[in-house]
Design a protein around this motif. Structure first.
Motif, PDB file in Angstrom:
ATOM      1  N   GLU A   1      67.779  38.273 -59.699  1.00 47.10           N
ATOM      2  CA  GLU A   1      67.784  38.537 -61.142  1.00 47.10           C
ATOM      3  C   GLU A   1      69.177  38.909 -61.608  1.00 47.10           C
TER       4      GLU A   1
ATOM      5  N   THR B   1      70.217  41.657 -57.112  1.00 44.76           N
ATOM      6  CA  THR B   1      70.946  41.761 -58.377  1.00 44.76           C
ATOM      7  C   THR B   1      72.454  41.718 -58.097  1.00 44.76           C
TER       8      THR B   1
ATOM      9  N   SER C   1      67.243  34.011 -63.690  1.00 42.16           N
ATOM     10  CA  SER C   1      66.589  34.484 -62.470  1.00 42.16           C
ATOM     11  C   SER C   1      66.141  33.292 -61.633  1.00 42.16           C
TER      12      SER C   1
END
Lengths: 98, 103
Positions: free
Chosen positions: A44, B8, A50
């Motif tokens: 993400e 992330t 994503s």
């Protein structure tokens, strides 16, 4: 743009790291992304998008040479969903006429 | 499926710090530049080909009829340019092998 062009562009935009270090960094990032998806996890990145896995159900296929029916197992395929900023920026350039 | 935390930018910077010994500021900057350069290229209508991973392509969509899902009112979806990702052979093969407990 290819991977080596991406590396060159990053090198040009920063002062601290050598081209060799940037190359290693880009390869490390891509390997970690592949590894993450291969282990079933998501990626993400806010403003970019994503990556996740989509399931493909088992199905009957055919051998294109012989025409024989073959059973294909279910599998996962990588999927990318662009984020809001990405969608807006890519589309803005078209609206501006490029 | 056991949901492991998503990767992330912070996780990527951490990896560059651990594996390559970049300091935290450098690691963060490289991760930012990595995604920003890809976006800039796509914004310029330029496709990206990352061998072993996949390609980011651009497609132009014509205007099509749409609907406001709340009100049911018909509104056209304007012509637009969108990004699509086509995973490469190598990534597809690595992911296909994943036999998760999803589904």
């Amino acid at each position: 743009m290819t991977k080596s062009e991406l590396i060159e562009r990053i090198v040009a935009k920063q002062q601290q790291l050598s081209a060799k270090d940037v190359e290693l960094a880009v390869k490390t990032i891509l390997e970690q992304m592949s590894q993450t998806l291969a282990s079933g996890s998501r990626i993400e990145i806010r403003g970019f998008g994503s990556f996740s896995l989509h399931y493909r159900a088992p199905r009957k296929g055919r051998n294109p040479k012989t025409g024989d029916a073959v059973q294909l197992a279910g599998k996962y395929v990588p999927h990318f969903k662009p984020g809001k900023e990405m969608r807006e920026r890519v589309n803005a350039s078209m609206q501006a006429g490029s | 499926m056991v949901e492991i935390d998503a990767l992330t930018k912070a996780g990527m910077a951490e990896k560059l710090f651990e594996e390559l010994g970049l300091n935290k500021r450098e690691a963060k900057e490289i991760v930012e530049l990595f995604f920003e350069e890809i976006r800039l290229s796509l914004e310029d209508n330029e496709q990206i080909k990352l061998s072993g991973f996949g390609n980011f392509d651009l497609r132009e969509k014509n205007e099509r009829p749409g609907r406001n899902p709340k009100t049911g009112e018909e509104i056209p979806i304007s012509a637009r340019r969108v990004v699509t990702f086509r995973p490469g052979q190598k990534l597809k093969a690595r992911v296909e092998a994943y036999a998760g407990t999803k589904q």
